[in-house]
Motif scaffolding. Sequence first.
Motif, PDB file in Angstrom:
ATOM      1  N   GLY A 158      26.641  44.808 -14.724  1.00  0.00           N
ATOM      2  CA  GLY A 158      26.861  45.641 -13.549  1.00  0.00           C
ATOM      3  C   GLY A 158      27.750  44.947 -12.543  1.00  0.00           C
ATOM      4  N   ASN A 159      28.578  45.735 -11.843  1.00  0.00           N
ATOM      5  CA  ASN A 159      29.554  45.173 -10.922  1.00  0.00           C
ATOM      6  C   ASN A 159      29.608  45.990  -9.636  1.00  0.00           C
ATOM      7  N   GLN A 160      30.117  45.344  -8.593  1.00  0.00           N
ATOM      8  CA  GLN A 160      30.377  45.998  -7.311  1.00  0.00           C
ATOM      9  C   GLN A 160      29.116  46.632  -6.725  1.00  0.00           C
ATOM     10  N   LEU A 161      28.039  45.881  -6.739  1.00  0.00           N
ATOM     11  CA  LEU A 161      26.834  46.327  -6.051  1.00  0.00           C
ATOM     12  C   LEU A 161      27.046  46.215  -4.544  1.00  0.00           C
ATOM     13  N   LEU A 162      26.571  47.202  -3.801  1.00  0.00           N
ATOM     14  CA  LEU A 162      26.542  47.153  -2.343  1.00  0.00           C
ATOM     15  C   LEU A 162      25.087  47.113  -1.916  1.00  0.00           C
ATOM     16  N   ILE A 163      24.681  45.983  -1.347  1.00  0.00           N
ATOM     17  CA  ILE A 163      23.302  45.781  -0.889  1.00  0.00           C
ATOM     18  C   ILE A 163      23.374  45.581   0.617  1.00  0.00           C
ATOM     19  N   GLU A 164      22.955  46.574   1.369  1.00  0.00           N
ATOM     20  CA  GLU A 164      23.281  46.607   2.795  1.00  0.00           C
ATOM     21  C   GLU A 164      22.121  47.156   3.618  1.00  0.00           C
ATOM     22  N   GLY A 165      21.819  46.453   4.715  1.00  0.00           N
ATOM     23  CA  GLY A 165      20.883  46.966   5.706  1.00  0.00           C
ATOM     24  C   GLY A 165      19.455  47.089   5.236  1.00  0.00           C
ATOM     25  N   ASN A 166      19.032  46.290   4.252  1.00  0.00           N
ATOM     26  CA  ASN A 166      17.654  46.335   3.770  1.00  0.00           C
ATOM     27  C   ASN A 166      16.781  45.344   4.537  1.00  0.00           C
ATOM     28  N   TYR A 167      15.494  45.651   4.602  1.00  0.00           N
ATOM     29  CA  TYR A 167      14.521  44.801   5.288  1.00  0.00           C
ATOM     30  C   TYR A 167      13.526  44.302   4.249  1.00  0.00           C
ATOM     31  N   ILE A 168      13.485  42.988   4.051  1.00  0.00           N
ATOM     32  CA  ILE A 168      12.636  42.374   3.036  1.00  0.00           C
ATOM     33  C   ILE A 168      11.699  41.404   3.737  1.00  0.00           C
ATOM     34  N   TYR A 169      10.408  41.627   3.592  1.00  0.00           N
ATOM     35  CA  TYR A 169       9.433  40.858   4.372  1.00  0.00           C
ATOM     36  C   TYR A 169       8.179  40.609   3.540  1.00  0.00           C
ATOM     37  N   ASN A 170       7.663  39.394   3.616  1.00  0.00           N
ATOM     38  CA  ASN A 170       6.369  39.069   3.022  1.00  0.00           C
ATOM     39  C   ASN A 170       5.421  38.591   4.117  1.00  0.00           C
ATOM     40  N   ASP A 171       4.194  39.097   4.089  1.00  0.00           N
ATOM     41  CA  ASP A 171       3.188  38.555   5.003  1.00  0.00           C
ATOM     42  C   ASP A 171       2.993  37.078   4.701  1.00  0.00           C
ATOM     43  N   PRO A 172       2.888  36.229   5.721  1.00  0.00           N
ATOM     44  CA  PRO A 172       2.694  34.796   5.464  1.00  0.00           C
ATOM     45  C   PRO A 172       1.480  34.560   4.573  1.00  0.00           C
ATOM     46  N   GLY A 173       1.662  33.760   3.528  1.00  0.00           N
ATOM     47  CA  GLY A 173       0.565  33.419   2.632  1.00  0.00           C
ATOM     48  C   GLY A 173       0.214  34.489   1.623  1.00  0.00           C
ATOM     49  N   TYR A 174       1.047  35.532   1.498  1.00  0.00           N
ATOM     50  CA  TYR A 174       0.742  36.627   0.578  1.00  0.00           C
ATOM     51  C   TYR A 174       0.757  36.128  -0.871  1.00  0.00           C
ATOM     52  N   THR A 175      -0.378  36.241  -1.566  1.00  0.00           N
ATOM     53  CA  THR A 175      -0.483  35.759  -2.954  1.00  0.00           C
ATOM     54  C   THR A 175      -1.183  36.762  -3.858  1.00  0.00           C
ATOM     55  N   ARG A 176      -1.305  37.988  -3.482  1.00  0.00           N
ATOM     56  CA  ARG A 176      -2.133  39.034  -4.060  1.00  0.00           C
ATOM     57  C   ARG A 176      -2.500  38.871  -5.531  1.00  0.00           C
ATOM     58  N   ARG A 177      -1.596  38.402  -6.395  1.00  0.00           N
ATOM     59  CA  ARG A 177      -1.907  38.290  -7.812  1.00  0.00           C
ATOM     60  C   ARG A 177      -2.366  36.881  -8.190  1.00  0.00           C
ATOM     61  N   GLY A 178      -2.699  36.076  -7.218  1.00  0.00           N
ATOM     62  CA  GLY A 178      -3.140  34.726  -7.536  1.00  0.00           C
ATOM     63  C   GLY A 178      -2.019  33.718  -7.415  1.00  0.00           C
ATOM     64  N   SER A 179      -2.349  32.448  -7.496  1.00  0.00           N
ATOM     65  CA  SER A 179      -1.386  31.385  -7.236  1.00  0.00           C
ATOM     66  C   SER A 179      -0.543  31.029  -8.449  1.00  0.00           C
ATOM     67  N   ASN A 180      -0.788  31.661  -9.604  1.00  0.00           N
ATOM     68  CA  ASN A 180      -0.039  31.300 -10.800  1.00  0.00           C
ATOM     69  C   ASN A 180       1.291  32.031 -10.912  1.00  0.00           C
ATOM     70  N   MET A 181       1.604  32.922  -9.971  1.00  0.00           N
ATOM     71  CA  MET A 181       2.873  33.627 -10.026  1.00  0.00           C
ATOM     72  C   MET A 181       3.991  32.739  -9.510  1.00  0.00           C
ATOM     73  N   TYR A 182       5.095  32.676 -10.247  1.00  0.00           N
ATOM     74  CA  TYR A 182       6.245  31.909  -9.779  1.00  0.00           C
ATOM     75  C   TYR A 182       6.892  32.670  -8.631  1.00  0.00           C
ATOM     76  N   PRO A 183       7.077  32.047  -7.498  1.00  0.00           N
ATOM     77  CA  PRO A 183       7.624  32.775  -6.354  1.00  0.00           C
ATOM     78  C   PRO A 183       9.060  33.207  -6.595  1.00  0.00           C
ATOM     79  N   GLY A 184       9.403  34.376  -6.099  1.00  0.00           N
ATOM     80  CA  GLY A 184      10.713  34.945  -6.351  1.00  0.00           C
ATOM     81  C   GLY A 184      11.647  34.844  -5.167  1.00  0.00           C
ATOM     82  N   PHE A 185      12.687  35.649  -5.211  1.00  0.00           N
ATOM     83  CA  PHE A 185      13.763  35.610  -4.237  1.00  0.00           C
ATOM     84  C   PHE A 185      13.769  36.899  -3.421  1.00  0.00           C
TER      85      PHE A 185
END
Length: 695
Positions: A257-284
């Motif tokens: 895929g090419n020429q993606l436009l990713i604009e004006g999005n709001y991405i937020y995690n509550d501090p310490g959010y681990t809902r599925r447990g601590s074994n999940m590799y943290p993402g981006f």
Amino acid sequence: MRALVTAIALFFCDFLGRAESAATIELNTNSNLGVALSNAPNGTLIRIPAGIYPVVPSKVLSNGVGGINLFNKTNITIEGVPGATIIDGTSALGEIIYLTNSSHVTLRGLTIKGLVVTNYTLVSAIGHVWASLSMYAVDNITVENCRFIDGHDHGIHDMGAQQNWNTISTNNIVIRGNYFDNFGSARTNEVVVVDGTAIVPTGWTVIENEFRNCLRCIEPYSESDSVPNPFFNCVIRSNRMINTIDSAILTAGSTNGNQLLIEGNYIYNDPGYTRRGSNMYPGFGIELNDGHGHTIRGNQLINVAHTGIAIGGSARHVTDVLIESNVIENTDARNQGFGISAIAANGAEVRGLMIRNNRIRRAKNHSIYLLSTRDSVVEGNTIIDSTVLPGAAIKLSTYQGSSNSNVLIASNFISDATSKMTYGIEVTTNNHSIRVEDNCIEGATIYPIGNQAGSEVIFASRGFNCPAMPVKLKINEWLAFNSGILIDPADQDPDSCFEFHNAEEFSIDLSGYYLTDDISLPLKFGIPALRQCIVPPNGFLTVWADNETQQNTDTSPGLHANFVLNRAGGIIGLSAADATVIDSVIYGTQLPDVSEGFHPDASLERVYMSPPSLGGTNRINEVPTIVGTELIGSAMVITFVSKRGTKYQIVSNSSLDASPWTAIGGVIEAISTLTRVTNSVTRNDGMFFKVAIVP
């Protein structure tokens, strides 16, 4: 019906002479939904009343069908009562709705609920890519105002791109104003190889959706280069992504895929959010692997688990990527976390990367980290309190023969008061043709700029300890579409305008700085030395964007810039005399007499406000304001400014004096400060409509 608070938002619609554009089929709560929808003739509007409709999902890869099969459909609309028409697919794993060989289909107002599996063990690859809505060989599809709740795997996807069937199979797809919660429930640990993404688009438009508690939110995807036609121009704009477990926006390494436009999005995690447990590799926050021509602009990424924005390539070069005017704060991870990173491996490189005018605060390791980049620029970024662990604000690194070359690092403002920043800029050994010029660096514990032996660094001017604009000055609110709600006191015209908020305890004089509405012209308007150019402590300054700079006198009220804000979307920027960006905002299409800005003042949460509050503290009004109406066949689309979490009800009457008012559709709980609701209207004469608050 529940008691309604007196409604303020009101409009009149005259339906005289308007025939419905499609035949209407009214289902009832006893309808077999799968049969009724599968057999619905083309050119129809199918209305599904409030109720729970069980369906049995099926595995498309096994038998070619889903729970509800929409085959060979043209010009149909399937419409439910928002929040109250529930398609219940919790009885099994599989596709809930399968749409194929169809065009001009609209789904709106539906709630689609899937099965949650938290102890899943993958036993066969066949049938494990399931979705609430799978599409194949379709075009001109709109999904709006729906709720997708719980999913073992995906929410909406292109089946052809997923399974490498023939080619990418969807065109002109719009996913707008929907709510997604809890997708990817199979990913309970790192050893179970199952994906899970709310939306898996190709060249789609994905706008104004809200996501919560998903493994991934949006993953543009096609199987690999073996797909004959790569996809282009996927638009991901103005979405809210809360508490994402892996990456909020992601392209996999094999994606063509090419020429993606990713604009004006709001991405937020509550501090310490681990809902599925601590074994999940943290993402981006945003992670793009491979492709070219991407633009990542004007996003806000707060408390992301690993890296705010990551660009990478593992087999092919990534080229011509623009990352600009994003806000990134508090990136964290188990071992490392960057604000922005560009890392390539296996002989691939990131080429033609532009990182400019971003604001980064408190990355865990480095605010900007480059490995295997070539012919790239890092300029005009503001980096505050760069790292949580000891590290450099900007680091160019090498690893196993990979290095950086021909990179310009210029005009960045770097300030650290935590004693954690070792270098402002660090260039490790074996990097080549690295040019460093005119950066302002304060607070490094070792050296402002460190270059190891064997690296080739060219210094123009180092610019250590440069004076800088206080960081607590922010473009706080803007009104681009002013039809008369605010009047310029200098000439009584309804001009476009915006405001600054000074959160410092002292005045800030803006004279000598520059304003612009054009990224390529940061010094477009020089702010004159006038008394009205001083922003008071904890105060506000309104700037009239009216292209009437002749009104800038000591006796004339207000400050006037030499440009007009674009109603269709644009940028507002404040720069120093050396073109260093102090603050900027990028905005989309604006609504009449509705301002956009930050609430609370100078925060990172963008909201719509009606009425506008320029010149004072930003306010969100719980009372709704209707800002748009549209009649599509028998469907009335109402857009109103709302308060998140408040419940509203559309009501109608043929007369303002008659009572009672009749509820249309279900109760809507606002998930943002702009709500868009679609309901059917069957009357053929004039009617009044109101948006009322439900206690």
